[in-house]
Design an enzyme around this catalytic site. Structure first.
Site, PDB file in Angstrom:
ATOM      1  N   HIS A  41       0.856  -1.198   0.000  1.00  0.00           N
ATOM      2  CA  HIS A  41       0.000   0.000   0.000  1.00  0.00           C
ATOM      3  C   HIS A  41       0.886   1.240   0.000  1.00  0.00           C
ATOM      4  O   HIS A  41       1.951   1.241   0.617  1.00  0.00           O
ATOM      5  CB  HIS A  41      -0.898   0.018   1.246  1.00  0.00           C
ATOM      6  CG  HIS A  41      -2.077   0.928   1.107  1.00  0.00           C
ATOM      7  ND1 HIS A  41      -2.012   2.269   1.379  1.00  0.00           N
ATOM      8  CD2 HIS A  41      -3.323   0.684   0.683  1.00  0.00           C
ATOM      9  CE1 HIS A  41      -3.191   2.817   1.146  1.00  0.00           C
ATOM     10  NE2 HIS A  41      -4.021   1.879   0.720  1.00  0.00           N
ATOM     11  N   ASP A  56      -7.960  -5.300  -0.120  1.00  0.00           N
ATOM     12  CA  ASP A  56      -8.443  -6.173  -1.207  1.00  0.00           C
ATOM     13  C   ASP A  56      -8.103  -7.644  -1.025  1.00  0.00           C
ATOM     14  O   ASP A  56      -8.555  -8.474  -1.814  1.00  0.00           O
ATOM     15  CB  ASP A  56      -7.863  -5.676  -2.548  1.00  0.00           C
ATOM     16  CG  ASP A  56      -8.470  -4.338  -2.933  1.00  0.00           C
ATOM     17  OD1 ASP A  56      -7.709  -3.383  -3.188  1.00  0.00           O
ATOM     18  OD2 ASP A  56      -9.707  -4.232  -2.913  1.00  0.00           O
TER      19      ASP A  56
HETATM   20  C1  SDX Z   1      -6.262   0.143  -2.952  1.00  0.00           C
HETATM   21  O1  SDX Z   1      -4.443   4.609  -1.958  1.00  0.00           O
HETATM   22  C2  SDX Z   1      -5.395   3.986  -1.367  1.00  0.00           C
HETATM   23  O2  SDX Z   1      -5.761   4.335  -0.285  1.00  0.00           O
HETATM   24  C3  SDX Z   1      -5.994   2.835  -2.160  1.00  0.00           C
HETATM   25  C4  SDX Z   1      -6.980   1.977  -1.408  1.00  0.00           C
HETATM   26  C5  SDX Z   1      -8.274   2.718  -1.113  1.00  0.00           C
HETATM   27  O3  SDX Z   1      -8.970   2.357  -0.152  1.00  0.00           O
HETATM   28  O4  SDX Z   1      -8.627   3.614  -1.937  1.00  0.00           O
HETATM   29  O5  SDX Z   1      -6.412   1.520  -0.189  1.00  0.00           O
HETATM   30  C6  SDX Z   1      -7.397   0.768  -2.231  1.00  0.00           C
HETATM   31  O6  SDX Z   1      -5.997   0.520  -4.058  1.00  0.00           O
HETATM   32  C7  SDX Z   1      -5.423  -0.884  -2.249  1.00  0.00           C
HETATM   33  C8  SDX Z   1      -4.248  -1.384  -3.137  1.00  0.00           C
HETATM   34  C9  SDX Z   1      -4.768  -2.461  -4.095  1.00  0.00           C
HETATM   35  N1  SDX Z   1      -3.732  -2.833  -5.061  1.00  0.00           N
HETATM   36  C10 SDX Z   1      -3.053  -3.998  -4.978  1.00  0.00           C
HETATM   37  O7  SDX Z   1      -3.196  -4.817  -4.073  1.00  0.00           O
HETATM   38  C11 SDX Z   1      -2.089  -4.234  -6.128  1.00  0.00           C
HETATM   39  C12 SDX Z   1      -0.774  -4.811  -5.580  1.00  0.00           C
HETATM   40  N2  SDX Z   1      -0.155  -3.753  -4.778  1.00  0.00           N
HETATM   41  C13 SDX Z   1       0.924  -3.044  -5.441  1.00  0.00           C
HETATM   42  O8  SDX Z   1       0.786  -2.863  -6.825  1.00  0.00           O
HETATM   43  C14 SDX Z   1       1.351  -1.813  -4.660  1.00  0.00           C
HETATM   44  O9  SDX Z   1       1.569  -2.182  -3.366  1.00  0.00           O
HETATM   45  C15 SDX Z   1       0.483  -0.571  -4.673  1.00  0.00           C
HETATM   46  C16 SDX Z   1       0.054  -0.194  -6.036  1.00  0.00           C
HETATM   47  C17 SDX Z   1      -0.737  -0.747  -3.813  1.00  0.00           C
HETATM   48  C18 SDX Z   1       1.320   0.540  -4.086  1.00  0.00           C
HETATM   49  O10 SDX Z   1       2.347   0.755  -5.041  1.00  0.00           O
HETATM   50  P1  SDX Z   1       3.614   1.613  -4.636  1.00  0.00           P
HETATM   51  O11 SDX Z   1       3.218   2.808  -3.854  1.00  0.00           O
HETATM   52  O12 SDX Z   1       4.470   1.777  -5.851  1.00  0.00           O
HETATM   53  O13 SDX Z   1       4.320   0.610  -3.653  1.00  0.00           O
HETATM   54  P2  SDX Z   1       5.572   0.984  -2.798  1.00  0.00           P
HETATM   55  O14 SDX Z   1       6.178   2.285  -3.245  1.00  0.00           O
HETATM   56  O15 SDX Z   1       5.192   0.852  -1.370  1.00  0.00           O
HETATM   57  O16 SDX Z   1       6.603  -0.192  -3.172  1.00  0.00           O
HETATM   58  C19 SDX Z   1       7.761  -0.298  -2.385  1.00  0.00           C
HETATM   59  C20 SDX Z   1       8.459  -1.573  -2.860  1.00  0.00           C
HETATM   60  C21 SDX Z   1       8.804  -1.583  -4.342  1.00  0.00           C
HETATM   61  O17 SDX Z   1       9.946  -2.401  -4.502  1.00  0.00           O
HETATM   62  P3  SDX Z   1      11.421  -1.657  -4.517  1.00  0.00           P
HETATM   63  O18 SDX Z   1      11.417  -0.729  -5.728  1.00  0.00           O
HETATM   64  O19 SDX Z   1      11.579  -0.925  -3.206  1.00  0.00           O
HETATM   65  O20 SDX Z   1      12.408  -2.820  -4.691  1.00  0.00           O
HETATM   66  O21 SDX Z   1       7.614  -2.711  -2.643  1.00  0.00           O
HETATM   67  C22 SDX Z   1       7.360  -3.338  -3.890  1.00  0.00           C
HETATM   68  C23 SDX Z   1       7.635  -2.306  -4.955  1.00  0.00           C
HETATM   69  O22 SDX Z   1       8.000  -2.958  -6.156  1.00  0.00           O
HETATM   70  N3  SDX Z   1       5.966  -3.767  -3.872  1.00  0.00           N
HETATM   71  C24 SDX Z   1       5.542  -4.986  -4.189  1.00  0.00           C
HETATM   72  C25 SDX Z   1       4.157  -4.959  -4.016  1.00  0.00           C
HETATM   73  N4  SDX Z   1       3.769  -3.739  -3.607  1.00  0.00           N
HETATM   74  C26 SDX Z   1       4.895  -3.002  -3.527  1.00  0.00           C
HETATM   75  N5  SDX Z   1       6.206  -6.087  -4.592  1.00  0.00           N
HETATM   76  C27 SDX Z   1       5.459  -7.183  -4.834  1.00  0.00           C
HETATM   77  N6  SDX Z   1       4.105  -7.247  -4.691  1.00  0.00           N
HETATM   78  C28 SDX Z   1       3.429  -6.151  -4.284  1.00  0.00           C
HETATM   79  N7  SDX Z   1       2.107  -6.196  -4.132  1.00  0.00           N
END
Ligand code: SDX
Length: 392
Positions: A271, A328
């Site tokens: 998140h 989710d």
């Molecule tokens: C919702 O914003 C909100 O409030 C949204 C929401 C709401 O109520 O409106 O909460 C609803 O959208 C929840 C999120 C649903 N999406 C998913 O579950 C999709 C999977 N999650 C990821 O795509 C991701 O975690 C996001 C999109 C939710 C957040 O993306 P970010 O902000 O780019 O993640 P981050 O900056 O925290 O990532 C930090 C690291 C990165 O790796 P490095 O570059 O540091 O090596 O963590 C990794 C990311 O690649 N990472 C993941 C990951 N989520 C982050 N790696 C693997 N699987 C994941 N799910």
């Protein structure tokens, strides 16, 4: 934590702004709507009371509840001409596409927003809350080729939704109050979440003084994205994949999620704001178990989800990045147990999120500092002396 700090109006609507609606502490996993803890609200309130709280800033009195409930009932049907819209969609139309198109069409049937709505009467709020639920159920009936079931007076919000979804002229369907209660809690979990992607879109479109229906229709499109509200559908597809292709072994999916050369991400995990367990995921997991126990269902996907969560929480990659289950991760398993198809999961998210979008849009429109959203970009393209003279 709650005070409004002074801010440069230039930042309003373009990225971060002050708000009185929702408070999130991402480090500690705290979520509050208008000061009330999400766990408390989910446990003790009806969704329509939380909707009232988000829009008006206070929980309704008994009399306000009764009035709000009556308005929701009065405005639960859609215009007969709108019903014909459904026949123009192909069988396999994704309900989120239908929902967005139908919501923006509401402004053609109810132009009151052009003259500026009278929020005192709450008609516009209840129209959106109630008709969106009806449109969602009708799009499901269209999808399965069954006749629609109209909303029914006397049923509560989620009871009416379940009746429109699962009743039919040939069934003896009875709304299960335990299931209606579980759905009520899930809608509360989704009701608002501060300045998330779709709320930002609703504010941005509204900042141009577009009407509420148009702003919310744009928010529905943003929510449809798999990285946002579309994740709940992709979580089930991920768990199904583990069950059918990996024989229930979660290790490969865990490795793929960590492999930077692989675009795959663990859906329902991580998140932008929470760097701790999403408090909504904790409640959603409990609701999932309660519903499965109540229905006497054994869902192997729940066992896989719990195992996948455990493995990720113990894994260095996930721990280093503070990646936890988000809202989710478990919600889709409950929708599935109730009989809601996967392509309707994000529609459930949208139904829950309506009051939050309205509250965010209203707060922005009532803010005297609010201006049209107009973020700037840093230009890094070719300079004029790098271009050759135009020969036409
Ligand atoms: C919702 O914003 C909100 O409030 C949204 C929401 C709401 O109520 O409106 O909460 C609803 O959208 C929840 C999120 C649903 N999406 C998913 O579950 C999709 C999977 N999650 C990821 O795509 C991701 O975690 C996001 C999109 C939710 C957040 O993306 P970010 O902000 O780019 O993640 P981050 O900056 O925290 O990532 C930090 C690291 C990165 O790796 P490095 O570059 O540091 O090596 O963590 C990794 C990311 O690649 N990472 C993941 C990951 N989520 C982050 N790696 C693997 N699987 C994941 N799910």
């Amino acid at each position: 934590e709650t005070g409004l700090i002074t801010y440069d109006p230039g930042f309003v609507n373009t990225g971060s702004c002050c708000s009185r609606v929702t408070f999130i502490n991402g480090e500690e996993g705290i979520l509050r709507y208008r000061g009330y803890d999400i766990e408390d609200l989910a446990e003790k309130c009806e969704f329509i009371d939380v909707a009232y709280l988000l829009v008006h800033g206070a929980l309704p009195t008994e009399d306000e509840h009764r009035k709000f409930s009556r308005l929701l009932n009065e405005h639960s049907m859609i215009h007969e001409d709108m019903r014909h819209h459904f026949s123009f969609y192909p069988e396999r139309a994704h309900p989120m596409a239908v929902l967005s198109a139908m919501v923006v069409s509401l402004s053609t049937f109810y132009p009151e927003l052009e003259e500026g709505w009278d929020e005192e009467t709450d008609i516009t709020v209840c129209r959106l809350l109630s008709k969106l639920r009806t449109i969602a159920a009708f799009s499901y009936k269209k999808f399965i080729g069954e006749p629609i079931v109209q909303p029914k007076a006397g049923l509560k919000y989620t009871e009416n939704f379940l009746n429109m979804m699962f009743n039919s002229p040939v069934s003896e369907f009875e709304v299960d109050p335990i299931i209606a209660r579980a759905l009520n809690k899930l809608l509360i979990l989704h009701a608002d979440h501060e300045q998330n992607c779709s709320a930002s879109v609703v504010r941005m479109v509204g900042s141009a003084e577009a009407n509420l229906y148009a702003s919310i229709s744009a928010g529905i499109c943003a929510l449809w994205g798999p990285l946002h509200g579309g994740a709940n559908q992709h979580v089930i597809e991920m768990l199904e994949y583990i069950r059918s292709e990996e024989n229930g072994d979660v290790s490969k999916v865990l490795e793929r999620a960590k492999d930077k050369s692989d675009p795959f991400r663990m859906m329902g995990f991580g998140h932008r704001v929470y760097k701790a367990y999403d408090p909504r995921a904790r409640v959603a997991k409990r609701i999932c178990r309660e519903v499965l126990n109540h229905l006497g269902h054994e869902d192997p996907l729940l066992d896989i989800a719990v195992e996948l969560e455990q493995a990720a929480l113990e894994d260095e990659y996930f721990k280093e990045r503070n990646l936890y289950p988000n809202v989710d991760f478990y919600t889709g398993l409950t929708y599935r147990a109730i009989g809601i198809p996967t392509n309707m999961f994000t529609v459930m998210f949208a139904i829950g999120r309506i009051p939050g979008w309205i509250a965010q849009w209203q707060e922005m429109r009532e803010d005297p500092h609010s201006r049209i959203g107009r973020p700037r970009q840093v230009y890094i393209g070719p300079t004029s002396d790098e271009t050759s003279p135009i020969q036409m």
